[in-house]
Design a protein around this motif. Sequence first.
Motif, PDB file in Angstrom:
ATOM      1  N   MET A 100       8.156   1.398  -2.825  1.00  0.00           N
ATOM      2  CA  MET A 100       6.741   1.389  -3.202  1.00  0.00           C
ATOM      3  C   MET A 100       6.418   0.173  -4.069  1.00  0.00           C
ATOM      4  O   MET A 100       5.381  -0.480  -3.881  1.00  0.00           O
ATOM      5  CB  MET A 100       6.396   2.681  -3.942  1.00  0.00           C
ATOM      6  CG  MET A 100       6.472   3.919  -3.068  1.00  0.00           C
ATOM      7  SD  MET A 100       6.216   5.444  -3.981  1.00  0.00           S
ATOM      8  CE  MET A 100       4.476   5.316  -4.350  1.00  0.00           C
ATOM      9  N   THR A 104       3.860  -2.712  -2.581  1.00  0.00           N
ATOM     10  CA  THR A 104       2.549  -2.822  -3.225  1.00  0.00           C
ATOM     11  C   THR A 104       2.507  -3.907  -4.289  1.00  0.00           C
ATOM     12  O   THR A 104       1.428  -4.198  -4.809  1.00  0.00           O
ATOM     13  CB  THR A 104       2.164  -1.479  -3.871  1.00  0.00           C
ATOM     14  OG1 THR A 104       3.124  -1.174  -4.897  1.00  0.00           O
ATOM     15  CG2 THR A 104       2.155  -0.363  -2.851  1.00  0.00           C
ATOM     16  N   SER A 111       6.793   7.583  -7.089  1.00  0.00           N
ATOM     17  CA  SER A 111       6.297   8.732  -6.321  1.00  0.00           C
ATOM     18  C   SER A 111       5.680   9.797  -7.217  1.00  0.00           C
ATOM     19  O   SER A 111       4.791  10.526  -6.788  1.00  0.00           O
ATOM     20  CB  SER A 111       7.442   9.330  -5.501  1.00  0.00           C
ATOM     21  OG  SER A 111       8.486   9.773  -6.354  1.00  0.00           O
ATOM     22  N   GLY A 148       2.245  13.336   1.853  1.00  0.00           N
ATOM     23  CA  GLY A 148       1.280  12.500   2.563  1.00  0.00           C
ATOM     24  C   GLY A 148      -0.137  12.758   2.089  1.00  0.00           C
ATOM     25  O   GLY A 148      -0.940  11.824   1.935  1.00  0.00           O
ATOM     26  N   VAL A 151      -0.672  10.909  -1.147  1.00  0.00           N
ATOM     27  CA  VAL A 151      -0.896   9.471  -0.933  1.00  0.00           C
ATOM     28  C   VAL A 151      -2.309   9.199  -0.457  1.00  0.00           C
ATOM     29  O   VAL A 151      -2.993   8.287  -0.951  1.00  0.00           O
ATOM     30  CB  VAL A 151       0.122   8.920   0.087  1.00  0.00           C
ATOM     31  CG1 VAL A 151      -0.259   7.507   0.504  1.00  0.00           C
ATOM     32  CG2 VAL A 151       1.507   8.914  -0.510  1.00  0.00           C
ATOM     33  N   TYR A 155      -4.905   6.869  -2.615  1.00  0.00           N
ATOM     34  CA  TYR A 155      -5.432   5.618  -2.066  1.00  0.00           C
ATOM     35  C   TYR A 155      -6.914   5.757  -1.734  1.00  0.00           C
ATOM     36  O   TYR A 155      -7.667   4.787  -1.818  1.00  0.00           O
ATOM     37  CB  TYR A 155      -4.629   5.192  -0.833  1.00  0.00           C
ATOM     38  CG  TYR A 155      -3.406   4.412  -1.199  1.00  0.00           C
ATOM     39  CD1 TYR A 155      -3.418   3.017  -1.230  1.00  0.00           C
ATOM     40  CD2 TYR A 155      -2.236   5.061  -1.558  1.00  0.00           C
ATOM     41  CE1 TYR A 155      -2.306   2.299  -1.598  1.00  0.00           C
ATOM     42  CE2 TYR A 155      -1.096   4.352  -1.928  1.00  0.00           C
ATOM     43  CZ  TYR A 155      -1.143   2.971  -1.944  1.00  0.00           C
ATOM     44  OH  TYR A 155      -0.041   2.263  -2.327  1.00  0.00           O
ATOM     45  N   LYS A 256       4.689  -1.863   6.409  1.00  0.00           N
ATOM     46  CA  LYS A 256       4.115  -0.934   5.433  1.00  0.00           C
ATOM     47  C   LYS A 256       4.074   0.491   5.973  1.00  0.00           C
ATOM     48  O   LYS A 256       4.319   1.449   5.232  1.00  0.00           O
ATOM     49  CB  LYS A 256       2.703  -1.391   5.043  1.00  0.00           C
ATOM     50  CG  LYS A 256       2.686  -2.635   4.162  1.00  0.00           C
ATOM     51  CD  LYS A 256       1.258  -3.001   3.789  1.00  0.00           C
ATOM     52  CE  LYS A 256       1.223  -4.211   2.878  1.00  0.00           C
ATOM     53  NZ  LYS A 256      -0.150  -4.608   2.519  1.00  0.00           N
ATOM     54  N   LEU A 260       6.032   3.453   4.298  1.00  0.00           N
ATOM     55  CA  LEU A 260       5.325   4.644   3.818  1.00  0.00           C
ATOM     56  C   LEU A 260       5.967   5.919   4.367  1.00  0.00           C
ATOM     57  O   LEU A 260       6.147   6.906   3.637  1.00  0.00           O
ATOM     58  CB  LEU A 260       3.858   4.576   4.222  1.00  0.00           C
ATOM     59  CG  LEU A 260       2.989   5.775   3.817  1.00  0.00           C
ATOM     60  CD1 LEU A 260       2.983   5.941   2.303  1.00  0.00           C
ATOM     61  CD2 LEU A 260       1.572   5.614   4.344  1.00  0.00           C
TER      62      LEU A 260
END
Length: 352
Positions: A100, A104, A111, A148, A151, A155, A256, A260
Amino acid sequence: MSTKASVESRGTKDSPTAKIHTRPWTATLILTGGILLLIFGMALSISFGAADIKLGMVWQAIFHFNPDLTPHQIIWEIRFPRILGGAMVGACFAVAGAIMQGMTRNPLADSGLLGLNAGAGFALAICFAFFPGLSYMYIIMYSFIGAGLGVLLVYGFGAASKSGLTPIRLVLAGAAVAAMLSALSEGIALYFKIGQDLAFWTAGGVAGTKWSHLQVMLPWVVAALIGSFLISRSITLLSLGEDIAVGLGQRTGLVKLIGLIIVLILAGTAVSVVGAVGFVGLIIPHLTRKLVGVDYRWIIPCSAVLGSLLLVFADLAARMINPPHETPIGALIALIGVPFFLYLARNERRSL
């Protein structure tokens, strides 16, 4: 040889890859010394507990197992899966954090801080409330989905700002989403009276790890770790900047996406075993980067070893602080992680 490959292989001062500083000898020392220390720590952790077992007995139980001896049964049925589970979970959290941070270019990516752990914990609460008889395989799958969801929410909230995503905005969005999902999990626990079942995952610990759990999680962990090693070079280029990675022929979108998926598998699997333990993926990659340089071909394997070491010795400390009771691992690591996070936030304030 293509022009791009030639530039990359020469590593001249004009090449973007010339910025990659690495210390392979230090990395090799960490891998060899860390694995030896990990083996010693695991043996020490197996021998320590309510039943005092000598290291010699651990050796006998491993290489000359006798099912009629109670210490041998304790070692194989309780302590061995617990220690192996702790080592695997530590590697999962640390490698997920390394990926990560590399993808990024966010020094605060973890996490736990970005809501993945809380999302997986929320999924576990739903499992316990609505599907109490689920097998461990399905619990892991729900953990992936929950991670998921975390995330997507982080985002989504972070990207809603007109000025776009920044590291500090992602962390703030992650803290808000984690708090919201944790509150929902506690609400579900209170309403359906599953607080005792969920408390283990909330506090964090590997005491309940069984061989059946390891059998289910092992293929996922191995596949995700192998995948992380395979994309480690691409992560290194992404950590230099997306423009540089694209200029060197990287398919950044695909990298990515794969990264992910790997992070979701690693975080979801780890949370399904030990609970929402944070800061491992923040501390270990930073320390590893300081020691071995910025090449993720070394950072990822070294992070796996150091993450395993942290969890194994944290589990040992959790049993030694207040015996015969156990201190939650999540609380112990938070004692280190919170000051470390504040130190990083202070040092990185210019980039934030």
